[in-house]
Design an enzyme around this catalytic site. Structure first.
Site, mmCIF file in Angstrom:
data_model
loop_
_atom_site.group_PDB
_atom_site.id
_atom_site.type_symbol
_atom_site.label_atom_id
_atom_site.label_comp_id
_atom_site.label_asym_id
_atom_site.label_seq_id
_atom_site.Cartn_x
_atom_site.Cartn_y
_atom_site.Cartn_z
ATOM 1 N N SER A 69 0.834 -1.207 0.000
ATOM 2 C CA SER A 69 0.000 0.000 0.000
ATOM 3 C C SER A 69 0.862 1.248 0.000
ATOM 4 C CB SER A 69 -0.858 -0.017 1.265
ATOM 5 O OG SER A 69 -1.422 1.243 1.510
ATOM 6 N N TYR A 123 -1.961 -1.161 10.981
ATOM 7 C CA TYR A 123 -2.216 -1.635 9.605
ATOM 8 C C TYR A 123 -1.020 -1.318 8.707
ATOM 9 C CZ TYR A 123 -3.755 -1.050 4.782
ATOM 10 O OH TYR A 123 -3.819 -1.070 3.417
ATOM 11 N N LYS A 138 1.926 -3.732 6.645
ATOM 12 C CA LYS A 138 2.321 -3.659 5.226
ATOM 13 C C LYS A 138 3.845 -3.534 5.112
ATOM 14 C CE LYS A 138 -1.737 -4.100 3.445
ATOM 15 N NZ LYS A 138 -2.087 -5.398 2.859
HETATM 16 N N1 UFG Z 1 -12.536 11.169 2.994
HETATM 17 C C1 UFG Z 1 -13.535 12.077 3.266
HETATM 18 N N2 UFG Z 1 -14.714 11.604 3.743
HETATM 19 C C2 UFG Z 1 -14.957 10.287 3.964
HETATM 20 C C3 UFG Z 1 -13.915 9.359 3.679
HETATM 21 C C4 UFG Z 1 -12.715 9.844 3.204
HETATM 22 O O1 UFG Z 1 -13.373 13.278 3.077
HETATM 23 O O2 UFG Z 1 -16.059 9.926 4.409
HETATM 24 C C5 UFG Z 1 -11.264 11.669 2.453
HETATM 25 C C6 UFG Z 1 -10.069 11.347 3.336
HETATM 26 O O3 UFG Z 1 -9.893 12.344 4.300
HETATM 27 C C7 UFG Z 1 -8.941 11.302 2.300
HETATM 28 C C8 UFG Z 1 -9.640 10.804 1.029
HETATM 29 O O4 UFG Z 1 -11.024 11.029 1.231
HETATM 30 O O5 UFG Z 1 -8.490 12.594 2.072
HETATM 31 C C9 UFG Z 1 -9.417 9.340 0.781
HETATM 32 O O6 UFG Z 1 -9.760 8.621 1.952
HETATM 33 P P1 UFG Z 1 -9.917 7.041 1.965
HETATM 34 O O7 UFG Z 1 -10.316 6.650 3.354
HETATM 35 O O8 UFG Z 1 -10.775 6.598 0.849
HETATM 36 O O9 UFG Z 1 -8.459 6.548 1.627
HETATM 37 P P2 UFG Z 1 -7.100 6.857 2.397
HETATM 38 O O10 UFG Z 1 -6.267 7.661 1.446
HETATM 39 O O11 UFG Z 1 -7.264 7.356 3.751
HETATM 40 O O12 UFG Z 1 -6.640 5.360 2.591
HETATM 41 C C10 UFG Z 1 -6.011 4.679 1.613
HETATM 42 C C11 UFG Z 1 -6.246 3.180 1.787
HETATM 43 C C12 UFG Z 1 -5.563 2.678 3.007
HETATM 44 C C13 UFG Z 1 -4.157 3.194 3.121
HETATM 45 C C14 UFG Z 1 -4.151 4.689 3.005
HETATM 46 C C15 UFG Z 1 -2.803 5.315 3.148
HETATM 47 O O13 UFG Z 1 -7.622 2.893 1.869
HETATM 48 O O14 UFG Z 1 -5.533 1.279 2.916
HETATM 49 O O15 UFG Z 1 -4.682 5.026 1.746
HETATM 50 O O16 UFG Z 1 -2.112 5.405 1.968
HETATM 51 F F1 UFG Z 1 -3.610 2.865 4.294
#
Ligand code: UFG
Length: 342
Positions: free
Chosen positions: A127, A152, A156
């Site tokens: 990831s 988590y 990884k």
């Molecule tokens: N976000 C929102 N509202 C929500 C959900 C997410 O604004 O309800 C935003 C988050 O703040 C972030 C973006 O959307 O800015 C993406 O969020 P996600 O939760 O979809 O994904 P992440 O980037 O946090 O997570 C992903 C993977 C994880 C990994 C992480 C770090 O899902 O497995 O990237 O690289 F760990």
């Protein structure tokens, strides 16, 4: 040992089921192992509808070494893809041992059995989380990994290290770690897709559930980041494109084209997209309005991360192909199919 056989651990899950489809379409014989801890059998029915092939399926937990031994005894495969892991960042902070036990033990078992039974090639689902809050963007595979910010993320990083060490120690073992950026979307058939249990943690399932009326309002976590529009930047990779990256990784090892026994590739689009852009893109792609508000930042989110994909482009001959609007349309088509929305 059959070079066309691939064991897909976690093959009923979101990325696993899409990869199973692409492997079958590329002519591989797939053996899926899954314990349905975060999936169900409907994804395998979807795979069968798309491909016309029902993959071999064994219900087993990869942490159960004796159950896995039976799979290695019974089936003929030379390659393994390991998807079988927990992935909720927040849950991993609250229950670290659940993550260390499941994510590490499952991988150790698989590697031990691969060595014992003389199986040669393994792809590990890594990831972008391994980069943490990177100093320089986009990140390349040589960008130093920062200390992980969650158990988590730790699993990884540790699993990558385990794979590197095992390929160093074992002349017959080849490994590729694929560092996924943000996988989104669904198969264009709408037969398989992401089906999170409970309240979604990730952005796109939250968006599609809001559009479906299951969630009242999407919260955009943070509108005051130092980015052009104040929301976070990510690299959203289509799940079918991502699935295809696994096929080319397996091909590379099966055909003996790896440059070294352990390789790492970023799998993203190479383009940063903000949360606001993604929401607007979803609205435009599907011709609807989404109920959303700007809320406080979410703990642990990095401001921005996106991939330099040169290595995957040049070495794997792979690149992301699906347009973001098509991916966002597929996510909504899938949600509508699951919820029986016309
Ligand atoms: N976000 C929102 N509202 C929500 C959900 C997410 O604004 O309800 C935003 C988050 O703040 C972030 C973006 O959307 O800015 C993406 O969020 P996600 O939760 O979809 O994904 P992440 O980037 O946090 O997570 C992903 C993977 C994880 C990994 C992480 C770090 O899902 O497995 O990237 O690289 F760990």
């Amino acid at each position: 040992m059959s070079r066309r056989g691939v064991l897909v651990a976690g093959g009923a899950g979101y990325i696993g089921s899409h990869t199973t489809v692409e492997l079958i379409e590329a002519g591989y014989e797939v053996i899926v192992v899954d314990n349905f801890s975060n999936s169900d059998a409907s994804s395998l029915e979807g795979v069968a509808k798309i491909t016309g092939v029902k993959p071999i399926f064994v219900e087993a937990d990869c942490c159960d070494k004796e159950a896995m031994r039976k799979v290695f005894e019974e089936y003929d495969f030379d390659s393994v893809i390991h998807f079988a892991a927990f992935k909720a960042v927040g849950e991993s902070v609250a229950e670290p041992l659940k993550y260390y036990r499941n994510n590490l033990l499952s991988f150790v078992n698989i590697l031990e059995l691969m060595v014992e039974y003389g199986r040669h090639n393994v792809v590990f689902s890594s990831s972008a989380t391994v980069y943490g809050d990177a100093d320089v963007l986009p990140v390349t595979e040589l960008t130093p990994r920062k200390p992980a910010t969650s158990p988590y993320g730790n699993t990884k990083q540790m699993s990558e290290d385990i794979l590197r060490d095992m390929t160093t120690a074992t002349e017959t073992l080849n490994g590729i770690a694929l560092r996924y950026f943000n996988p989104i979307g669904a198969h264009p058939s709408a037969q398989i897709g992401e089906l999170p249990r409970g309240v979604p943690n990730n952005l796109v399932p939250y968006i599609t559930q809001t559009a479906a009326g299951i969630r009242e309002c999407l919260s955009i976590f943070g509108g005051d980041y130092p980015t052009p529009d104040g929301s976070c930047l990510r690299d959203y990779i289509d799940v079918v494109d991502l699935a295809k990256a696994h096929v080319v990784a397996i091909n590379r090892m099966v055909e003996g084209r790896s440059k070294s026994r352990y390789e790492v590739f970023n799998i993203g689009t190479g383009s940063p997209v903000s949360v606001f852009e993604l929401v607007r893109g979803f609205e435009q792609a599907n011709n609807l309005k989404l109920n959303y508000k700007v809320a406080a930042r979410r703990a642990g989110d990095v401001t921005a991360v996106w991939a330099d994909t040169t290595l995957a482009n040049e070495e794997l001959g792979w690149r992301a192909e699906r347009e973001l609007c098509d991916t966002l349309r597929s996510a909504w088509e899938w949600e509508k199919n699951v919820r029986r929305i016309k």
